[in-house]
Design a protein around this motif. Structure first.
Motif, short mmCIF file in Angstrom:
data_model
loop_
_atom_site.label_atom_id
_atom_site.label_comp_id
_atom_site.label_asym_id
_atom_site.label_seq_id
_atom_site.Cartn_x
_atom_site.Cartn_y
_atom_site.Cartn_z
N ALA A 107 0.83 -1.21 0.00
CA ALA A 107 0.00 0.00 0.00
C ALA A 107 0.87 1.26 0.00
O ALA A 107 0.60 2.22 -0.74
N THR A 108 1.90 1.27 0.81
CA THR A 108 2.79 2.43 0.87
C THR A 108 3.49 2.64 -0.47
O THR A 108 3.57 3.76 -0.98
N TYR A 109 3.99 1.56 -1.04
CA TYR A 109 4.69 1.66 -2.32
C TYR A 109 3.76 2.15 -3.43
O TYR A 109 4.10 3.07 -4.18
N LEU A 110 2.57 1.55 -3.53
CA LEU A 110 1.67 1.90 -4.62
C LEU A 110 1.07 3.28 -4.44
O LEU A 110 0.83 4.00 -5.42
N SER A 111 0.86 3.70 -3.20
CA SER A 111 0.40 5.06 -2.96
C SER A 111 1.45 6.06 -3.43
O SER A 111 1.12 7.09 -4.05
N GLY A 112 2.71 5.77 -3.16
CA GLY A 112 3.80 6.62 -3.64
C GLY A 112 3.89 6.64 -5.15
O GLY A 112 4.18 7.68 -5.76
N LEU A 113 3.60 5.50 -5.79
CA LEU A 113 3.64 5.43 -7.24
C LEU A 113 2.53 6.29 -7.85
O LEU A 113 2.74 7.00 -8.84
N ILE A 114 1.35 6.28 -7.24
CA ILE A 114 0.25 7.12 -7.72
C ILE A 114 0.60 8.59 -7.59
O ILE A 114 0.35 9.39 -8.51
N ASP A 115 1.18 8.99 -6.45
CA ASP A 115 1.61 10.39 -6.29
C ASP A 115 2.61 10.77 -7.38
O ASP A 115 2.56 11.88 -7.93
#
Length: 496
Positions: free
Chosen positions: A451-459
């Motif tokens: 979740a942390t990684y993919l949230s950062g990817l979306i940003d």
């Protein structure tokens, strides 16, 4: 000046967007060798003439190379029910000469490993001193390029073309050698449809365009187009590469309709030695400019011409004037609510084992979608080629594209950076297409930090490009900064 621009652009509209004399197709017969023991680098096969022959574009498996299928075949993909390997009722289907695998399509040949491809090319005298670009539209997978025995570079993408520019390649004969490795050396996941035998197959080869193109000393590297439906303008960002002439250079931009008629006024940028390699311009399309949607798939072309002394290059990009966004619990196209009625495309091409690279086949696929009342396609854990976007543009299909993954993410491994790099490559290559409306990393990620990684990817995606909406992945996780969620709850099977 106005007269000059008018005459110039009348001339340009009569020209194709590529100069045929400056392009050389490399499709056809190549020398070839399998390297199952991965000894080619040690033995310097790039300095030797290979023994077999093969046709490119294509895969080695479809042309009879590789191993016979049997119970020892190292398939790429998870096999849940393994009863075929030991159950008595399947004994006769495990015998040589009568192998029938129940997991997926039964190929004639299977091969996972390194293969080498080699071709002698002739550089004409008229190309002397010019940058020359090699394009391999899609390779599978990791591709290392050699020129006359010297390593030139490596390509790791599953989704975008491999382009390499040779500077001042001398006229005469040269030898191109490719080392292609379809082992899953980067953890994109063995079930990802970008590599898996579940659907397209884990093929080895090169498909689509294979060519050499001579460039002027200053040439166009990239064009990105950002539409504004409110004031009916586009922002064009043109990235240049090469050397600016001593007398300066110029960049000309013109919007055209599909029939070639001119839209708005031409835009000219003078480029001097102090100019940057990135040029930006805003072009008005007029009050009567037409929007793009599934009901009105209106398309335009931006023609860009770079002139550097006596040399010039021309490139065109197709785009649509559209805005696709999420508003509350609904998607909107150009401010109007849209209901997505979609299906999966899991890279299923049983006749070849690899995706179609021509418009005709994609028109067949999308026509079937439309015949069933669908307006949306999700590309499950893979990204389609240029033809799939171009036909979707013309037919008004909304696409969700994914970065080739069905894997564990967020653990800090090499694949974390690879997925970010792959998304950069996808956005650069296909970002102008109006059909490219949604984007995700891939399918059903694993990992405690997903979740942390993919949230950062979306940003990261949103900071670069707001022409579409973004989510984490198919299935899960829910992350707050996603434009929409692509959850598992509506799935009909729900795993029992």
């Amino acid at each position: 000046m106005k007269k000059y621009l008018s005459v110039l652009f009348i001339f340009l509209t009569l020209m194709a967007c590529r100069q045929v004399d400056d392009k050389q197709s490399l499709q056809g017969k190549w020398l070839f060798a399998l390297d199952p023991n991965d000894i080619g680098l040690t033995e310097q096969w790039y300095n030797k003439s290979l023994n077999d022959t093969i046709h490119l574009p294509g895969s080695l498996q479809e042309q009879g190379y590789g191993d016979n299928v049997g119970i020892e075949t190292p398939w790429t993909g998870q096999i849940v029910d393994r009863s075929w390997y030991d159950a008595p009722q399947y004994e006769k289907f495990r015998q040589p000469g009568n192998i029938k695998v129940p997991f997926w399509l039964n190929p004639d040949k299977h091969y996972v490993g390194v293969a080498w491809y080699q071709k002698e090319v002739e550089i004409p005298a008229s190309w002397n001193g010019r940058p020359i670009e090699l394009e391999l539209e899609r390779t599978h997978w990791e591709t290392t390029l050699f020129l006359d025995g010297m390593e030139m570079g490596k390509h790791e993408s599953l989704s975008t073309p491999y382009r390499h520019t040779f500077n001042e390649l001398s006229p005469g004969k040269h030898t191109l050698t490719l080392r292609v490795d379809n082992r899953v050396n980067i953890e994109v996941g063995t079930n990802a449809h970008s590599v898996s035998d579940h659907t397209q197959s884990n093929w080895n080869g090169v498909i689509g365009t294979i060519s050499l193109t001579a460039k002027p000393s200053l040439y166009i590297d990239d064009i990105q187009i950002y539409p504004n439906i409110t004031n009916k303008t586009i922002k064009a960002i043109v990235s240049l590469d090469g050397t600016i002439g001593t007398n300066g250079s110029s960049l000309l931009l013109q919007i055209e309709k599909k029939n070639g008629s001119i839209v708005g006024k031409p835009y000219k940028i003078e480029i001097t030695s102090g100019s940057g390699i990135i040029q930006e311009a805003t072009l008005a399309m007029g009050d009567d400019a037409q929007l793009w949607s599934e009901h009105t798939p209106n398309l335009y072309t931006l023609r860009a011409v770079i002139k550097n002394g006596e040399n010039k290059e021309e490139q065109c990009r197709t785009f649509g004037l559209r805005e696709f966004k999420a508003n509350g619990t609904r998607f909107e196209i150009n401010g109007q609510p849209v209901f997505l009625r979609g299906t999966l495309e899991c890279c299923i091409f049983p006749l070849t084992g690899y995706p179609a690279m021509d418009n005709t086949y994609w028109a067949k696929i999308y026509n079937q979608c439309k015949a069933h009342g669908l307006n949306h396609v999700r590309f499950h854990s893979w990204c389609p080629p240029e033809a799939a976007f171009a036909v979707a543009d013309s037919m008004g299909i909304y696409l969700q594209v994914e970065c080739a993954g069905w894997a564990t993410v967020g653990d800090g491994g090499y694949s974390d950076q690879w997925f970010r790099d792959e998304s950069d490559r996808i956005l650069k290559e296909y970002g102008n297409h109006p059909s490219f409306c949604m984007m995700a990393y891939g399918n059903e990620p694993g990992g405690a930090n997903q979740a942390t990684y993919l949230s950062g990817l979306i940003d990261y995606w949103k900071s670069k490009d707001l022409r579409r909406v973004y989510t984490s992945a198919g299935g899960w996780p829910y992350v707050e900064n996603a434009d929409y969620w692509d959850p598992m709850e509506p799935r009909i099977q729900r795993w029992g």
